[in-house]
Scaffold this motif. Structure first.
Motif, mmCIF file in Angstrom:
data_model
loop_
_atom_site.group_PDB
_atom_site.id
_atom_site.type_symbol
_atom_site.label_atom_id
_atom_site.label_comp_id
_atom_site.label_asym_id
_atom_site.label_seq_id
_atom_site.Cartn_x
_atom_site.Cartn_y
_atom_site.Cartn_z
ATOM 1 N N ASP A 23 0.778 -1.214 -0.033
ATOM 2 C CA ASP A 23 -0.055 0.059 -0.030
ATOM 3 C C ASP A 23 0.800 1.346 0.092
ATOM 4 O O ASP A 23 0.309 2.158 -0.369
ATOM 5 C CB ASP A 23 -0.840 -0.166 1.155
ATOM 6 C CG ASP A 23 -0.246 0.079 2.699
ATOM 7 O OD1 ASP A 23 0.676 -0.851 2.542
ATOM 8 O OD2 ASP A 23 -0.613 0.820 3.601
ATOM 9 N N LEU A 24 2.112 1.016 0.269
ATOM 10 C CA LEU A 24 2.877 2.380 0.484
ATOM 11 C C LEU A 24 3.870 2.229 -0.860
ATOM 12 O O LEU A 24 4.899 2.971 -0.999
ATOM 13 C CB LEU A 24 3.779 2.503 1.947
ATOM 14 C CG LEU A 24 2.887 2.636 2.945
ATOM 15 C CD1 LEU A 24 3.724 2.721 4.274
ATOM 16 C CD2 LEU A 24 1.843 3.765 2.721
ATOM 17 N N PHE A 25 3.853 1.606 -1.747
ATOM 18 C CA PHE A 25 4.576 1.276 -2.883
ATOM 19 C C PHE A 25 4.342 2.466 -3.916
ATOM 20 O O PHE A 25 3.297 2.527 -4.296
ATOM 21 C CB PHE A 25 4.642 0.191 -3.690
ATOM 22 C CG PHE A 25 5.672 -0.107 -4.883
ATOM 23 C CD1 PHE A 25 6.914 -0.435 -4.575
ATOM 24 C CD2 PHE A 25 5.161 0.391 -6.061
ATOM 25 C CE1 PHE A 25 7.856 -0.431 -5.742
ATOM 26 C CE2 PHE A 25 6.044 0.406 -7.193
ATOM 27 C CZ PHE A 25 7.278 -0.133 -6.960
ATOM 28 N N ASP A 26 5.094 3.636 -3.937
ATOM 29 C CA ASP A 26 4.743 4.794 -4.730
ATOM 30 C C ASP A 26 5.873 5.005 -5.567
ATOM 31 O O ASP A 26 6.970 5.652 -5.433
ATOM 32 C CB ASP A 26 4.685 5.849 -3.678
ATOM 33 C CG ASP A 26 4.267 7.385 -4.535
ATOM 34 O OD1 ASP A 26 4.388 7.158 -5.634
ATOM 35 O OD2 ASP A 26 3.947 8.008 -3.722
ATOM 36 N N ASP A 41 10.395 -1.725 1.959
ATOM 37 C CA ASP A 41 9.997 -2.663 3.179
ATOM 38 C C ASP A 41 8.559 -3.386 2.705
ATOM 39 O O ASP A 41 8.339 -3.245 1.458
ATOM 40 C CB ASP A 41 9.621 -1.867 4.521
ATOM 41 C CG ASP A 41 8.609 -0.815 4.347
ATOM 42 O OD1 ASP A 41 7.723 -1.147 3.646
ATOM 43 O OD2 ASP A 41 8.528 -0.082 5.406
ATOM 44 N N GLY A 42 7.966 -4.285 3.588
ATOM 45 C CA GLY A 42 7.062 -4.891 3.157
ATOM 46 C C GLY A 42 5.886 -4.195 2.483
ATOM 47 O O GLY A 42 5.008 -4.839 2.048
ATOM 48 N N ARG A 43 5.720 -3.131 2.941
ATOM 49 C CA ARG A 43 4.524 -2.137 2.374
ATOM 50 C C ARG A 43 5.050 -1.382 1.213
ATOM 51 O O ARG A 43 4.035 -0.792 0.656
ATOM 52 C CB ARG A 43 3.855 -1.322 3.638
ATOM 53 C CG ARG A 43 3.395 -1.994 4.854
ATOM 54 C CD ARG A 43 2.944 -1.159 5.844
ATOM 55 N NE ARG A 43 2.006 -0.238 5.368
ATOM 56 C CZ ARG A 43 1.239 0.437 6.169
ATOM 57 N NH1 ARG A 43 1.796 0.761 7.586
ATOM 58 N NH2 ARG A 43 0.268 1.416 5.659
ATOM 59 N N GLY A 44 6.121 -1.601 0.609
ATOM 60 C CA GLY A 44 6.559 -0.736 -0.377
ATOM 61 C C GLY A 44 7.291 0.584 0.099
ATOM 62 O O GLY A 44 7.805 1.197 -0.949
ATOM 63 N N ALA A 45 7.507 0.925 1.119
ATOM 64 C CA ALA A 45 7.922 2.343 1.387
ATOM 65 C C ALA A 45 9.529 2.212 1.497
ATOM 66 O O ALA A 45 10.161 1.053 1.848
ATOM 67 C CB ALA A 45 7.502 2.759 2.671
ATOM 68 N N VAL A 46 10.273 3.307 0.984
ATOM 69 C CA VAL A 46 11.537 3.296 1.211
ATOM 70 C C VAL A 46 11.945 3.333 2.579
ATOM 71 O O VAL A 46 11.497 4.149 3.439
ATOM 72 C CB VAL A 46 12.243 4.463 0.369
ATOM 73 C CG1 VAL A 46 13.635 4.614 0.548
ATOM 74 C CG2 VAL A 46 11.862 4.305 -1.067
ATOM 75 N N VAL A 47 12.903 2.560 3.406
ATOM 76 C CA VAL A 47 13.349 2.356 4.601
ATOM 77 C C VAL A 47 13.848 3.846 5.090
ATOM 78 O O VAL A 47 14.844 4.465 4.251
ATOM 79 C CB VAL A 47 14.106 1.523 4.902
ATOM 80 C CG1 VAL A 47 14.431 1.032 6.283
ATOM 81 C CG2 VAL A 47 13.462 -0.055 4.171
#
Length: 421
Positions: A50-53, A291-297
């Motif tokens: 959901d956070l993969f942008d 990460d697992g939600r697609g966000a850059v750590v």
């Protein structure tokens, strides 16, 4: 000259994202922990990017000074980030999203070159034979499991998926295959070019995307070579001719998100690796693992921000630059772009830096970070030096006078304007 843009860009971003990102234990978690398809399935059932942008990733790459970005379309686990008609093990099935489409559109929107990674390996496919590199290699019934598998059917699948990627997303600039391993271990062979029908696969790439760069990991020569997790020590040559190359590097030793791995490289070390690559006519492809939600750590974002600030001030010493035909001083490495020679000071010397062979060849010197002029001089080796005068330098040495205090940047750079003589 399909690699012209590549030679100019010098710096790219790798993005490893997939089911292993939620496992958060390295992208080889299925292999390392010998997970069966059923055990690995839990990450598919709970895949939630959901956070993969992709647009945010594209902006970050551009702000970091990168000219191209490469996304994992499919890693060794076989999970696809696009809507493949050849399998339902995809992001489209899991969450109704074609992440490759989102990625390609975002990169083009920021003016970045589009790169795709695709694993030749597929541990999920029922016809991919179990070898010494497979998660099921230690199963007591591995031989029985292999009995009905047919690599020719898998080759058709592999070629079909590459055709989908190269016909469904417009112009692709770069394709990174991974990887060929024909050596024998544990009493059995791995997989070589014949297992992929590498010649036919490369020919299809040339037919469908004639301007696209292809790496060397099909096991046959292609456009560029990809040293991974190490730095070459000189420009790469083959049969007396330069080889196009790219060092693939991670931020912490893992490609996929590894939550508990804090072995993070500093921005200073990464910038040193980047300019070291450029000094030898190479590129650097720096990886992030969302990460697992697609966000850059956050720790990765902080490092990229530091690199981006350095690139904002020193971009000219990297982008469009390459190997310089001069011997650098012991304190640093050179890159060159046209009549500009850049000295990257890996160590900050006291008062002076001595540049062999450059006397009479430099018309101006400045610190690139703030544009401040630096005085230069040429010592006379025939005259006896006083106790406050630089001495011991060979004839033809140019001395650049430096402030005592090191500039407050990740890596100081001196720009020298060459006279052309």
């Amino acid at each position: 000259m399909r690699q012209d843009w590549f030679d100019h860009a010098r710096f790219g971003m790798f993005v490893h994202f997939g089911l292993y990102s939620a496992a958060a234990r390295h992208e080889w978690v299925q292999n390392r922990e010998r997970l069966t398809d059923a055990e690995y399935r839990t990450y598919f059932d709970h895949f939630d990017p959901d956070l993969f942008d992709a647009r945010a990733i594209a902006r970050r790459a551009k702000e970091t000074g990168m000219g191209y970005v490469v996304l994992t379309t499919k890693h060794h686990d076989g999970f696809c980030l696009w809507d493949s008609a050849l399998t339902d093990f995809t992001s489209a099935t899991a969450v109704s999203r074609d992440l490759v489409r989102e990625f390609v559109d975002a990169m083009r929107g920021e003016g970045l070159k589009v790169g795709l990674y695709h694993s030749l390996i597929d541990w999920h496919h029922p016809d991919f034979t179990i070898d010494w590199n497979h998660p099921r290699r230690d199963d007591p019934d591995a031989a029985a499991l292999n009995a009905g598998r047919d690599m020719s059917r898998y080759r058709d699948h592999l070629h079909g998926q590459i055709r989908e990627l190269l016909t469904g997303y417009g112009d692709i600039d770069y394709l990174f295959f991974d990887f060929t391993y024909p050596e024998e271990k544990q009493g059995g062979l791995g997989k070589g070019p014949q297992d992929w029908d590498a010649e036919a696969l490369l020919a299809m790439c040339r037919e469908l995307q004639p301007g696209m760069l292809v790496n060397d990991r099909l096991g046959i020569p292609a456009d560029f070579v990809t040293p991974e997790q190490y730095q070459p020590t000189s420009p790469l040559m083959r049969d007396g001719r330069p080889v196009v190359w790219e060092a693939c590097q991670t931020l912490n030793g893992s490609w996929g998100y590894d939550r508990d791995n804090t072995d993070q490289k500093s921005a200073q070390l990464l910038v040193q690796m980047l300019v070291d690559s450029v000094s030898m006519d190479g590129n650097m492809l720096l990886n992030i693992g969302p990460d697992g939600r697609g966000a850059v750590v956050p720790r990765d974002a902080a490092t990229l921000s530091e690199i981006g600030e350095w690139m904002r001030l020193h971009r000219g010493s990297v982008v469009g630059a390459g190997h310089a035909p001069f011997t650098p001083p012991r304190e640093g490495v050179y890159t060159q772009r046209g009549d500009r020679l850049y000295l990257h000071l890996l160590a900050w010397p006291l008062g002076f830096v001595h540049l062999p062979g450059l006397a009479g060849k430099v018309s101006y010197a400045r610190l690139l970070s703030d544009g401040s002029w630096l005085r230069t001089s040429v010592s006379d080796p025939d005259q006896r030096a006083s106790h406050m005068t630089p001495a011991g330098e060979a004839e033809g040495t140019l001395t650049v006078h430096l402030p005592v205090r090191r500039p407050d940047v990740v890596l100081p750079v001196i720009e020298l304007v060459l006279t052309g003589e």
